[in-house]
Structures are given as C-alpha cells and as structure tokens.
Scaffold this motif. Structure first.
Motif, PDB file in Angstrom:
ATOM      1  N   VAL B  60       0.843  -1.201   0.000  1.00 24.22           N
ATOM      2  CA  VAL B  60       0.000   0.000   0.000  1.00 24.22           C
ATOM      3  C   VAL B  60       0.877   1.250   0.000  1.00 24.22           C
ATOM      4  N   ILE B  61       1.926   1.211   0.815  1.00 24.55           N
ATOM      5  CA  ILE B  61       2.833   2.364   0.903  1.00 24.55           C
ATOM      6  C   ILE B  61       3.498   2.601  -0.458  1.00 24.55           C
ATOM      7  N   GLU B  62       3.954   1.527  -1.062  1.00 25.48           N
ATOM      8  CA  GLU B  62       4.647   1.659  -2.344  1.00 25.48           C
ATOM      9  C   GLU B  62       3.699   2.093  -3.464  1.00 25.48           C
ATOM     10  N   LYS B  63       2.488   1.580  -3.413  1.00 23.41           N
ATOM     11  CA  LYS B  63       1.516   1.935  -4.449  1.00 23.41           C
ATOM     12  C   LYS B  63       1.211   3.428  -4.392  1.00 23.41           C
ATOM     13  N   THR B  64       1.073   3.932  -3.163  1.00 24.11           N
ATOM     14  CA  THR B  64       0.790   5.355  -2.960  1.00 24.11           C
ATOM     15  C   THR B  64       1.905   6.208  -3.560  1.00 24.11           C
ATOM     16  N   ARG B  65       3.133   5.809  -3.259  1.00 25.57           N
ATOM     17  CA  ARG B  65       4.295   6.539  -3.761  1.00 25.57           C
ATOM     18  C   ARG B  65       4.369   6.445  -5.295  1.00 25.57           C
ATOM     19  N   HIS B 246      -9.045   2.920   6.406  1.00 19.21           N
ATOM     20  CA  HIS B 246      -7.836   2.862   7.254  1.00 19.21           C
ATOM     21  C   HIS B 246      -7.912   1.769   8.318  1.00 19.21           C
ATOM     22  N   LYS B 247      -9.109   1.249   8.555  1.00 19.99           N
ATOM     23  CA  LYS B 247      -9.215   0.118   9.491  1.00 19.99           C
ATOM     24  C   LYS B 247      -9.074  -1.211   8.744  1.00 19.99           C
ATOM     25  N   LEU B 248      -8.932  -1.093   7.433  1.00 19.11           N
ATOM     26  CA  LEU B 248      -8.805  -2.264   6.564  1.00 19.11           C
ATOM     27  C   LEU B 248      -7.412  -2.261   5.926  1.00 19.11           C
ATOM     28  N   TYR B 249      -6.425  -1.771   6.684  1.00 16.61           N
ATOM     29  CA  TYR B 249      -5.024  -1.775   6.246  1.00 16.61           C
ATOM     30  C   TYR B 249      -4.767  -0.828   5.065  1.00 16.61           C
ATOM     31  N   GLY B 250      -5.740   0.062   4.810  1.00 20.51           N
ATOM     32  CA  GLY B 250      -5.578   1.053   3.748  1.00 20.51           C
ATOM     33  C   GLY B 250      -5.302   2.431   4.331  1.00 20.51           C
ATOM     34  N   PRO B 251      -5.248   3.444   3.459  1.00 25.73           N
ATOM     35  CA  PRO B 251      -4.945   4.809   3.916  1.00 25.73           C
ATOM     36  C   PRO B 251      -6.101   5.434   4.701  1.00 25.73           C
ATOM     37  N   THR B 252      -5.803   6.519   5.419  1.00 25.52           N
ATOM     38  CA  THR B 252      -6.862   7.296   6.067  1.00 25.52           C
ATOM     39  C   THR B 252      -7.515   8.192   5.013  1.00 25.52           C
ATOM     40  N   GLY B 253      -8.682   8.696   5.352  1.00 24.89           N
ATOM     41  CA  GLY B 253      -9.357   9.659   4.471  1.00 24.89           C
ATOM     42  C   GLY B 253     -10.113   9.025   3.316  1.00 24.89           C
ATOM     43  N   ILE B 254     -10.271   7.708   3.355  1.00 21.99           N
ATOM     44  CA  ILE B 254     -11.063   7.055   2.313  1.00 21.99           C
ATOM     45  C   ILE B 254     -11.985   6.029   2.970  1.00 21.99           C
ATOM     46  N   GLY B 255     -13.233   6.077   2.562  1.00 19.29           N
ATOM     47  CA  GLY B 255     -14.199   5.130   3.098  1.00 19.29           C
ATOM     48  C   GLY B 255     -15.211   4.800   2.017  1.00 19.29           C
ATOM     49  N   VAL B 256     -16.140   3.938   2.380  1.00 23.36           N
ATOM     50  CA  VAL B 256     -17.094   3.454   1.373  1.00 23.36           C
ATOM     51  C   VAL B 256     -18.513   3.493   1.928  1.00 23.36           C
ATOM     52  N   LEU B 257     -19.412   3.985   1.085  1.00 21.94           N
ATOM     53  CA  LEU B 257     -20.827   3.797   1.330  1.00 21.94           C
ATOM     54  C   LEU B 257     -21.340   2.850   0.262  1.00 21.94           C
ATOM     55  N   TYR B 258     -21.841   1.694   0.703  1.00 22.28           N
ATOM     56  CA  TYR B 258     -22.576   0.827  -0.209  1.00 22.28           C
ATOM     57  C   TYR B 258     -24.053   1.138  -0.011  1.00 22.28           C
ATOM     58  N   GLY B 259     -24.779   1.255  -1.102  1.00 22.56           N
ATOM     59  CA  GLY B 259     -26.226   1.420  -1.018  1.00 22.56           C
ATOM     60  C   GLY B 259     -26.871   0.664  -2.164  1.00 22.56           C
ATOM     61  N   LYS B 260     -28.055   0.115  -1.928  1.00 25.12           N
ATOM     62  CA  LYS B 260     -28.768  -0.549  -3.022  1.00 25.12           C
ATOM     63  C   LYS B 260     -29.062   0.479  -4.107  1.00 25.12           C
ATOM     64  N   GLU B 261     -28.882   0.063  -5.332  1.00 27.59           N
ATOM     65  CA  GLU B 261     -28.927   1.012  -6.438  1.00 27.59           C
ATOM     66  C   GLU B 261     -30.241   1.813  -6.506  1.00 27.59           C
ATOM     67  N   ASP B 262     -31.364   1.125  -6.362  1.00 25.63           N
ATOM     68  CA  ASP B 262     -32.643   1.846  -6.505  1.00 25.63           C
ATOM     69  C   ASP B 262     -32.812   2.898  -5.425  1.00 25.63           C
ATOM     70  N   ILE B 263     -32.272   2.597  -4.227  1.00 22.49           N
ATOM     71  CA  ILE B 263     -32.400   3.566  -3.133  1.00 22.49           C
ATOM     72  C   ILE B 263     -31.458   4.749  -3.359  1.00 22.49           C
ATOM     73  N   LEU B 264     -30.206   4.450  -3.726  1.00 18.58           N
ATOM     74  CA  LEU B 264     -29.261   5.537  -4.017  1.00 18.58           C
ATOM     75  C   LEU B 264     -29.810   6.428  -5.116  1.00 18.58           C
ATOM     76  N   GLY B 303      -5.895   7.895  -1.978  1.00 15.25           N
ATOM     77  CA  GLY B 303      -6.435   7.073  -0.890  1.00 15.25           C
ATOM     78  C   GLY B 303      -7.236   5.900  -1.448  1.00 15.25           C
ATOM     79  N   THR B 304      -7.989   6.187  -2.480  1.00 15.40           N
ATOM     80  CA  THR B 304      -8.799   5.142  -3.107  1.00 15.40           C
ATOM     81  C   THR B 304      -7.893   4.062  -3.703  1.00 15.40           C
ATOM     82  N   ILE B 305      -6.867   4.515  -4.389  1.00 11.31           N
ATOM     83  CA  ILE B 305      -5.966   3.549  -5.026  1.00 11.31           C
ATOM     84  C   ILE B 305      -5.218   2.731  -3.969  1.00 11.31           C
ATOM     85  N   GLY B 306      -4.854   3.395  -2.872  1.00 14.23           N
ATOM     86  CA  GLY B 306      -4.226   2.674  -1.755  1.00 14.23           C
ATOM     87  C   GLY B 306      -5.172   1.640  -1.160  1.00 14.23           C
TER      88      GLY B 306
END
Lengths: 152, 427
Positions: B60-65, B246-264, B303-306
C-alpha cells in the motif's frame, strides 16, 4: 522502572492517588464548578468556601487517573488558606510547569510539593489530567460556567 | 419504503466460523508491515490499537508513492494519458470494492472520507427525504458516536425520535426488546455490525430480516467488521453498508458507502460541485448518474488507489484465513488475560472479535496506557467514542486491546508480563 516514567509517577503522586486529601463534598461552600475531560471521561467537582478573599476551604470529588486525582488532592492541600489572588497565581505557575513553560528554579521551588508534577511536561497526552482540577478550581473561583474542560 | 422486501429464508446471521489456518504464516505477514519493526521507548513495538487504525502493508505504501511518481492526475476529465490512467486505476478500485463486499453493481459503491461521512451522507439525503416529524430511527446502545450523532442531528431538525436497543451485562444486544421498539413510524434501523469498544458481533442478519418484515430499511456500520469478517452485502440484504479504509489496512481519508442502487438513485445529492453533474446552467443543473452523483469535487484519488491495494493484499492472504487466525488469537487472549489480578473484562459476548476492553480495579485506564507505552505496547484508553457504553457499565473509561492479522501469541504473552509493571507502580 524507566526514569521518565519514575519522573511522572513520583512517590508523592502515588501517595496522594492512594489516599486523596480533601475528598468529598463539604457542607458549606460558596463556589463550585464541575470539570470534565471529554477525551478520557475524567471528571472532578471542586467546592470552595471563600471568605474575606481567603480560600477557607476547598474540597473535591470525582473520578480520574492517578495524575488527575493526585493533582486535585495536592491542589486542595496547598491552596487552602491562601488568598484568592495567590491561588490564581499558583494556577498560572502550575499551568506553565506542566506545559514546560516554567524553568525558573526559584519559582518552582516556591511551589513546594507541586513541583512533583514537572514530569508531566514530557507526557503531552497527560497534561490535561494534571491541569483539569486547576482549571476547575479557577472556574469555581470565578463561578464561570458550571461545567468546564481542560485545555493545556 | 415500498421497495423493502421481506426475506422468508431462515436466518442464520451468516456466521460460519472457519477455523482452518493452514498456510497462514504470521511471520511472513509481519515482514510486509514495515512499522511493526520499529521500537518505542527502546522496546519492540507491540501494536494493540488496531480498532483505532490498522497499519499499512508495504504494498500500500509503495503503491501510494508510485501513484504520485508515475500517474498523478485529476480523474474523469482529462483527455491526456495520465488522467486516463488515473481514472482507470480509480475506477478499478470501485470494482474491487464491489467484489470484496459482493455488491451487485459498481454503481452501488460511493467513495467517502470514511464511515462517518458515509453515515452523514445517508442522514443528510435519505434521512432528510424519508424521515419526518414523529418518525423513528432505531440504533443500539453500543453505537460509536458516529452512528448516534448524525441521527440526533436529523431528529432535532425534523422533530423525529431516536430509539435505542438496550444491551445486557455481556455487551450483547437485547434482541427480545427489538420487536417492541419497532412501530409503524420506524423509518430506519442503523446498527453497528461489530462493536469497537466491546468486540460484540451483532446478529445483523436477524435484525435486517426483522426490519424488512415491517418494510424498514437497515444501515449496517461495518467499521469494525470489514477487517475481521467476510462481508456479503447481497446475502445480508442491508440497504446501506459503510466502512473506513484505514481500518482495513488502507490509507486514512477514504471510506465506502454501499447502497442498493434503486435507493441511491432515489436519493438527492449530498454535496454539490464538480463531477456530480451531467450539465450545469444557471437555470438548471442535471445531476450525474450513480455513483458520481455522490462524489462532488476531486476525490481522494490516492487514498482510493491505496485502498484497492489493501484489498488486494487482504484477498491474497484470504479474509477467511485472517478471521480463523484472529479467532485463535482471541481465544488465546481470553485465556491469558483472565488470570490477571483485578482484571475485569468489559464485553463478554458469546460472539465477538479480537477486541478486549478491560479495567483493572483501582487503577485508571490512562495510567495503564502510559505504563504499557513504556513497554512498547500501544493500547487505547478512554471511552472509545462510545460514552453510552461506558455509562451502561458505570465506568468512565476502559483500556482496550484490539488485535489484527499481524499480532501474535508472543505479543499477548509480552502484554501479560508487562501488566506486572502496572502493578509495580501502583503496589
């Protein structure tokens, strides 16, 4: 024990933690404030009786770590009997001591037992523990907000 | 909500605990995390604060760089080579996340700043649209502040009501109380999957099925489950699922919202700006399609790519293997911690992950934390952003050990030994 850790947890601090002085709500007081540290959940209530500009009595209640409990205990021991202005001056000096801004040895030695808190300056995360009772006392003397938080 | 369907299948909470750790080489895994080889106060680091954040593998560190060295560009706009490359890498991660949680479509994956922003997004859009005066939102007593405050803010704005599922002395949800909390005014259940301060794994599938039987949508806060359990949002059938990178061994400042498509699709945008529009004029703006409608402005591209690389890393080890290994650590920890004098565990649920909150009678967690720090051990002390949990157990704070895929039994032994130092100071 590591030296830096020994500096923090000095015998006087451990002793006041174990047997805090001036603990418990007094029957008579005319100044009060509640101190709260939202970071750790520590809280301290400070009750003061001021008469003719003298801190006649000061007591505390609450829950906290060894640093905050002993700080409250030593604070109440030392401030009792002092003029309000003297107590406020001690607040300033104590604040400078724990934040590492005070290095005048003469002033530090005048502070007596409070000098044991000098080690706190090497623990930025613990400065608020030591200063919470003092902020609360100051607030009580001014009867400012009833609930305050400590900022180093 | 008329698009919420009841599930008639038997509820099993999708908790198949796998115990096979064959091929799991923790020594090799530790080599992938550079920070684990540093020292603190002259002692080898023992990092037990993984529920706060996890460390990052070298990949992850190397990919970011590498991204900054070879790709850096803004996405979704440029016709030039680098912009196209950055866009491709960014969108590939969306697909990776989709696969990782088994969402149906990449349109259901919205990148946010973290789980907190994801919940706020839902409260501000779905919440404002569907929750009105007198309506009710159900949360639980063990929520992180990030799944309490956004709903309180909404409730204040709309004169709605937040109801709370109570917890028992083990730190488990009192599930028998849930049916009584649901009324015809209930518009959302927002529930934590795994408690950050207690380690409890909640029966979210059961909750979802119950809510759906009344037509109520469910948001699952997966901040503490995504790194420990296999997540399948389609099997869970939740309407929303959120987590932080960042709790999934990735960078800080990136997170995910999953939502069912029709609701989103039915929700209004969260923020206005670039990228979230199809066309703008002063008279009228047409919003972009999913998922871009919810990603205004230049996002956290690196962050996303990390995060994508972190997901690759976890997938290469295997989330089931990680879960099985952590279960071993959890059992070992429980066995080793129990005999510690004055030790009182907070959170003793039957189903839990490797999070150990505890207090030592007469010794404040803060003092434990400072003394252990001098032994090189990083733990968390405080209320862990779950003040109602502290109040429930009538304590101001706990000390918390939270373990991850790279922790070892030897580190647990070291911790048990180091606790003696605490007793030495406070003898």
């Amino acid at each position: 024990m590591d030296n830096e850790l020994k500096e923090l947890y000095q015998q006087v601090i451990l002793d006041h933690n174990k047997s805090p002085r001036n603990y418990g709500k007094p029957e008579n007081y005319n100044h009060f404030a509640e101190g709260y540290n939202p970071l750790c959940g520590d809280h301290v209530d400070v009750y003061i009786k001021v008469e003719n500009g003298i801190v006649e009595d000061v007591r505390f209640e609450g829950s906290g770590c060894a640093i905050s409990k002993s700080s409250a205990s030593l604070m109440t021991s030392i401030v009792k009997g002092k003029k309000v202005e003297e107590a406020e001056k001690l607040f300033d000096n104590f604040h400078d001591l724990v934040t590492g801004k005070l290095d005048d040895e003469a002033v530090i030695s005048e502070m007596g037992k409070l000098a044991v808190f000098q080690g706190v300056r090497d623990f930025p995360a613990r400065v608020k523990c030591a200063s919470l009772p003092w902020h609360t006392m100051k607030s009580a003397l001014h009867d400012e907000a009833t609930k305050i938080t400590s900022e180093p | 909500m008329n698009n919420i369907k009841a599930n008639n299948n038997k509820t099993d909470n999708l908790r198949t605990v796998i115990t096979d750790t064959s091929g799991y080489d923790v020594k090799r895994i530790r080599k992938d995390f550079p920070i684990l080889h540093t020292t603190v106060h002259g002692k080898p680091l023992v990092y037990f604060d993984n529920a706060a954040t996890t460390h990052k593998p070298l990949a992850v560190i190397e990919k970011t760089r590498k991204y900054y060295e070879e790709t850096n560009s803004n996405i979704h706009r440029g016709v030039h080579f680098l912009s196209q490359k950055a866009t491709n890498e960014y969108e590939e991660v969306r697909e990776k996340v989709r696969g990782f949680i088994n969402a149906k479509s990449h349109k259901e994956i919205i990148f946010t700043r973290g789980a907190t922003e994801a919940i706020n997004l839902v409260a501000s859009t779905f919440g404002r649209m569907n929750i009105g005066e007198g309506d009710e939102i159900i949360i639980s007593h063990m929520e992180h502040h990030s799944n309490i405050v956004p709903w309180q803010m909404l409730a204040e704005e709309k004169n709605a009501i937040v109801k709370v599922i109570p917890i028992n002395d083990h730190g488990e949800l009192e599930m028998d109380k849930l049916p009584g909390l649901i009324t015809d005014r209930t518009k959302l259940v927002s529930i934590v999957h795994v408690s950050n301060s207690l380690g409890t794994v909640n029966p979210v599938k059961e909750i979802i099925d119950l809510a759906h039987s009344k037509g109520i949508p469910v948001l699952v806060d997966g901040s503490q489950s995504i790194q420990h359990l296999k997540i399948d949002v389609r099997a869970l059938d939740c309407e929303f699922f959120v987590f932080s990178g960042h709790k999934l061994y990735g960078p800080t400042g990136i997170g995910v919202l999953y939502g069912k498509e029709d609701i989103l699709d039915s929700m209004p945008p969260y923020q206005g700006g670039g990228d979230m529009i199809a066309a703008v004029s002063f008279e009228r703006t047409i919003y972009n399609e999913l998922p871009f409608k919810f990603e205004a402005g230049t996002p956290n591209i690196v962050g996303t790519i990390g995060l994508g690389t972190a997901i690759d890393y976890i997938t290469s080890v295997g989330i089931e293997k990680i879960a099985a290994y952590e279960k071993q650590l959890c059992d070992y920890g429980a066995e080793k911690f129990a005999p510690i004098p004055k030790f009182r565990p907070i959170g003793t649920a039957k189903d839990k992950v490797s999070v150990f909150s505890f207090i030592l009678a007469g010794i404040h967690p803060h003092d434990i934390g400072t003394i252990l720090d001098f032994e090189g051990i990083a733990i968390r002390t405080g209320h862990h952003c779950t003040q109602p949990v502290m109040k429930r157990f009538n304590i101001p704070a706990t000390a918390r050990v939270s373990l991850a895929m790279y922790n070892t039994k030897e580190e647990i032994d070291h911790f048990v030994h180091a606790i003696n130092k605490v007793f030495e100071v406070f003898s």
